[in-house]
Design an enzyme around this catalytic site. Sequence first.
Site, PDB file in Angstrom:
ATOM      1  N   ASP A 343       0.855  -1.188   0.000  1.00 52.97           N
ATOM      2  CA  ASP A 343       0.000   0.000   0.000  1.00 52.97           C
ATOM      3  C   ASP A 343       0.890   1.237   0.000  1.00 52.97           C
ATOM      4  OD1 ASP A 343      -2.625  -1.119   0.045  1.00 52.97           O
ATOM      5  OD2 ASP A 343      -2.295  -1.698   2.130  1.00 52.97           O
ATOM      6  N   TYR A 346      -2.902   5.714  -1.693  1.00 51.68           N
ATOM      7  CA  TYR A 346      -4.331   5.444  -1.557  1.00 51.68           C
ATOM      8  C   TYR A 346      -5.134   6.443  -2.373  1.00 51.68           C
ATOM      9  CZ  TYR A 346      -2.604   3.011   2.584  1.00 51.68           C
ATOM     10  OH  TYR A 346      -1.920   2.195   3.438  1.00 51.68           O
TER      11      TYR A 346
END
Length: 380
Positions: A343, A346
Amino acid sequence: MPPTLSRALSVTVKRVLPAVAILVALGCSGDRPTLTEAPINDASSVQVAAGNAPQSALDVAISLPADLRGDAPVSARVSVANRSRATVVVPEWQLPSEDLEAAQFVVLRDGRPVSYAGPHIKRGASPAVAMIRVAPGVTFDYEIELSRAYDFSQNGRYTIEFVSRGANGGQVSLRSPLQAFVLGGRGASLTTVGPSAFVGPNSAASITALAALLSYTACTTTQKQQLVTAVASAATYAAQAKSYMVANQLGARYTKWFGTVSTANASKVTANFSAIDNAFATKPITVDCGCKKTYFAYVYPSQPYKIYVCKAFWSARNTGTDSRAGTLVHEMSHFTAVAGTNDWAYGQSAAASLAISNILRAISNADNHEYFAENTPVLP
C-alpha cells in the site's frame, strides 16, 4: 478490530476514514489520548497540513529493556510529547497505535531489516482527516507489543525506531531516536496465532457455484447474498484485467495506472493479474463480516484466502471506483501467494501520480491494481 497479531503474522487493510473531524487529545501527561470532537480555531494551534508535521513539533521516544531473554513477547513504551508552547494538531493515524495499524517502526536485526507483519491499511483518497490536538506540555504513552507485527523469533542485536510518514508515504513526519537492544534465548520457532486459512475447492465461474462454495464468518443472510454478487464481480474484474494484459495492446488504461510501458514491468503486471484471476477462479475464499471498523476490508497476506470486510465495504457500490468488487481485487492482490502487493498510495489521484513518479511502486501497489481492474472511467 482486527484479530490479534503475533510474531510474523501480517495484515493488510483497505481503509477509508470519515469526513474531516478534529479530535481533541485530553488528559494529563502520560495518558493515552482520550478523544472528543471539537473545532480547532485558536490561533495558538499548529495545524499539520497534509499529514506532514514538522519533526520538531512533537518528540517521540522508545523505551524497552536493553537485554531481553526467553520467548516472552517484545513490548515497548512509545512516548509522544509536545515540548513546544503551541498546541500541535497531528493526524491520528501518524501517532503510535497499540493495534499496530501501520508500518511505523523500522526494525533491524544484526543490521538487516526485519519485515513488518502488521496491518497495511487501505485508506480513502484523503487519509489525514482524523486529527489529534496535543496541548503544550502533554505527553502520551503507548504500550505496544511489537512482536505482534515484527518477527522477533531469532536471537540477535536489534535496533528500532519509530518512523511515521506523511500522507501516502510522504516525507517523514515523526521520528524517534534509534533504540538498541539484545534478544537472547529465543526458541527455534514461535507459535503464530490468528485466523486460519480455509481449505477446499472454490470456483468463481458462476454465482450459483459461489453461493455453494464460499465460506463465511459472522455474516448475515443478506450479507452473504451481497458477497456472492461482489465476489463474482471481482472475479470478472480479474479475468478482464488479465485478458487485457495478455493481449499486450497496452493503451491509456495501462499507462494511467502503471506508467510508461516496459517489457519487464508489463510482464510483472500480467503475472499479478494472472495470479489474482487464478485465485478467484480456483482457490478457497472465506469472507468474515465481523469487522466493525471504518475500513473497507483487510487480510492477512500470509494466510490466503480469507478476507475481512468492514463498514465501508457495505456502503460501497458493487462495481465502480472503490467498489465492493474492486475492494476484493485489492485485498486478493495482497496475499503473498497471489501478487504480494503493498500500500504505497491510496485513492485514484495518488495512485495515478504514483504511476508517474515511481513506476516500480505503482506496479506493486494494491490500489493501482484495483483501479486498473475497475477501469472507471473507462479507458482503452
